[in-house]
Design a protein around this motif. Structure first.
Motif: not given
Ligand code: TPP
Lengths: 351, 237
Positions: B164, B166, B179, B192, B234, B237
């Motif tokens: 994942y 972002a 997110s 992130i 993003v 994911r």
């Protein structure tokens, strides 16, 4: 039960007997058998093995796992300890128990890979920055690899501090019969000056930091509290020295000459002692298994003192704080000190 | 729960105009919306201004050494897989001294939620250049302007296998919060990156205040990226 074991294997058995459930490490000779056996044994016991990207990550993961409630350890050799140095200090400051094994080889740097040496005795003592105390155990037999690893976990938990098992290539790779216990006692005493330990996830939320902190766990800028905290970290180890000092004495009672040794050199020292006794020289051996804090009281006696070491005489130098007549034997060529080399000096000093 | 109830100790040390508070705010709102209990959360941080966040939060918190937060968190997660483990890092922390741990956490795809407050400078130590400092930006160790290229951390984590990934900015608080919510539900390594403003160490030397910096985040970012745009969104994911 008697088993034929390699020193590094006995170390793993000692760790498992102590309840070790987490191992993180990075391969380096002469320690790698510890990682390899842990990779086989831990999953069988619901434990976790992970090979990290380097030794910095290894000790970090070990501290994290310990904080999550697992008895945790890592093993390496001198170059790895150099990388771990900063986080060993973190574990001291944050009071996280863990066990770190250093199977010594010749250094500095990649040195004479992977020949035996005792060159890390001062790094084990002083390796991390800042004023601190550390507990260092030094096995002189395969059996010691079992028992001192076992005890390292006990001491780490009792004192809430990292404990270093300072082995060497000879003890790590030697194979002998070892008498293993069927059962080991579980009790770990609670000590004054050592705060109780609450693993993460246990219902008590709190903060852990490598900054100097007060009793609540939060960083402080108050000089008085800082000094008090740093002194307590030192005192908690000094005050309980009697509980962590392990020394074996052989024929010391009537001895005129005593060989003080640690690690693999103890074997040669014992042989030399018996050879000297055959020649009528009253000789004894002191095997110092708790190297730090050093039990200086063992040399405060009338006997002549010989200290053979596979380094430039690091412990002998340190002992000159308490007596100025230490006779140092040194060897730095990647070979063990042989009994006859010690015997020669015994003869010379007893004449 | 009120957001204030997630704090156990204030005030914080962050300067007026700093973006760190905005990121923590988004994180706490996401936790609140997902309905996690404080006892289910561990927050681990490195050393730096953003690293101080753990001291303020009422979770199980661990303030580690510079760059090593992900490795500490790895040990915790392996022994407590049922807990949600946040890892809060600065850009120097995550990309310079801790770069190797970042690569390998992503490669392992270990279930951690890593949030990097990327203020493109070393805040805590007084404004030195970081691996994410833009070209020609002035810092105390690049008085003539930074001559190295900045690191694209999301590209790095994508390449290393993070599942994942972002990037948002402190202007995109809603998206950031969403997110973090997605990351909480994502079983794998969540990364992130948040572009954030450091008005004191970065802004002062590059003639921008925090409002101008936020305006830039708004105007210079797009989902498509390209040119001098900050690519947000993003990415996996
Ligand atoms: C081993 C080590 N090297 C250097 C430092 C000094 N130091 C503290 S914070 C920091 C960098 C902070 O920058 P960043 O990670 O971007 O976080 P920020 O303060 O901007 O949030 C440095 C170099 C340290 N604490 N430890």
């Amino acid at each position: 039960m008697v088993e034929l074991l390699q020193g590094n294997e006995a170390c793993v058995k000692g760790a498992l007997a102590a309840g070790c459930r987490f191992y993180a490490g990075y391969p380096i000779t002469p320690s790698s058998e510890i990682a390899e056996m842990m990779a086989v044994e831990l999953p069988k016991r619901g434990g976790v093995f992970i090979q990290m990207e380097d030794e910095i990550g290894s000790i970090a993961a070990v501290i994290g796992a310990s904080l999550a409630g697992a008895r945790a350890m890592t093993a390496t050799s001198g170059p790895g300890i150099s990388l771990m140095a900063e986080n060993i200090g973190f574990a001291i400051m944050a009071e996280i128990p863990c066990v770190i094994v250093d199977v010594q080889r010749v250094g500095p740097s990649t040195g004479h890979a992977t020949k035996p040496s005792q060159g890390d005795v001062m790094m084990a003592r002083w390796g991390t920055h800042g004023d601190h105390r550390v507990v260092v155990l030094s096995p002189s037999s395969v059996s010691d690899m079992f028992w001192l690893t076992f005890k390292a976990f006990r001491f780490a938990e009792m004192l809430r501090t990292p404990v270093i098992l300072l082995s060497d290539e000879i003890i790590g790779h030697m194979r002998t019969d070892v008498e293993l216990p069927d059962e080991v006692e579980e009790e770990i005493p609670e000590l004054e000056d050592v705060p109780s330990f609450h693993p993460f996830g246990g219902g008590k939320r709190y903060h852990v930091t490598g900054l100097v902190h007060d009793e609540t766990g939060f960083p402080t800028n108050d000089g008085e509290i800082i000094e008090k905290q740093l002194k307590r970290l030192i005192r908690k180890i000094e005050r309980h020295r009697d509980k962590i000092t392990i020394v074996e004495r052989l024929n010391v009672e009537d001895a005129d000459v005593v060989i003080l040794a640690y690690g693999c050199v103890v074997r040669s020292a014992i042989r030399a002692m018996y050879l000297a006794r055959e020649e009528g020289i009253k000789c004894g051996v002191v095997d110092v298994k708790t190297l730090w804090p050093f039990p200086y009281e063992v040399v405060e006696s009338e006997f002549k003192l010989i200290v053979p070491e596979m380094n430039s005489g690091l412990i002998a130098d340190d002992l000159r704080k308490v007596r100025n007549d230490v006779i140092s034997i040194t060897k730095m060529n990647g070979e063990i000190i042989y009994p006859h080399e010690i015997l020669e000096i015994i003869r010379r000093v007893s004449n | 729960m009120r957001i204030r109830d997630y704090f156990r100790r204030l005030p914080h040390i962050w300067c007026p105009g700093c973006g760190n508070g905005t990121i923590i705010n988004a994180m706490l709102r996401a936790i609140d919306e997902v309905g996690l209990k404080k006892d289910e959360i561990v927050a681990v941080s490195g050393i730096g201004c953003f690293g101080r966040a753990t001291g303020y939060l009422d979770f199980y918190t661990l303030h580690t050494t510079h760059g090593r937060a992900l490795a500490f968190a790895t040990g915790i997660k392996l022994m407590k897989p049922e807990m949600k483990v946040f890892v809060l890092m600065g850009d120097g922390d995550a990309a310079a001294i801790g770069g190797n741990h970042l690569i390998h956490a992503a490669r392992r795809d270990i279930d951690l939620i890593a949030i990097v407050a990327n203020n493109s400078i070393y805040g805590m130590t007084g404004g030195q250049v970081s691996p994410t400092t833009p070209e020609m930006a002035k810092t105390t160790t690049t008085p003539e302007g930074c001559k190295e290229r900045p690191f694209d951390l999301c590209e790095l984590v994508l390449a290393a296998g993070g599942s994942y990934v972002a990037r948002w900015t402190t202007y995109h608080v809603r998206q950031l919060q969403n997110s973090i919510k997605e990351a909480l539900e994502h079983p794998g390594f969540s990364f992130i990156e948040v572009f954030s403003q450091c008005p004191v160490q970065f802004g002062r030397r590059n003639k921008k205040d925090h409002i101008q910096m936020l305006r830039e985040f708004k105007e210079k970012s797009s989902l498509e990226g390209g040119g001098d745009k900050i690519k947000i969104g993003v990415f996996r994911r």
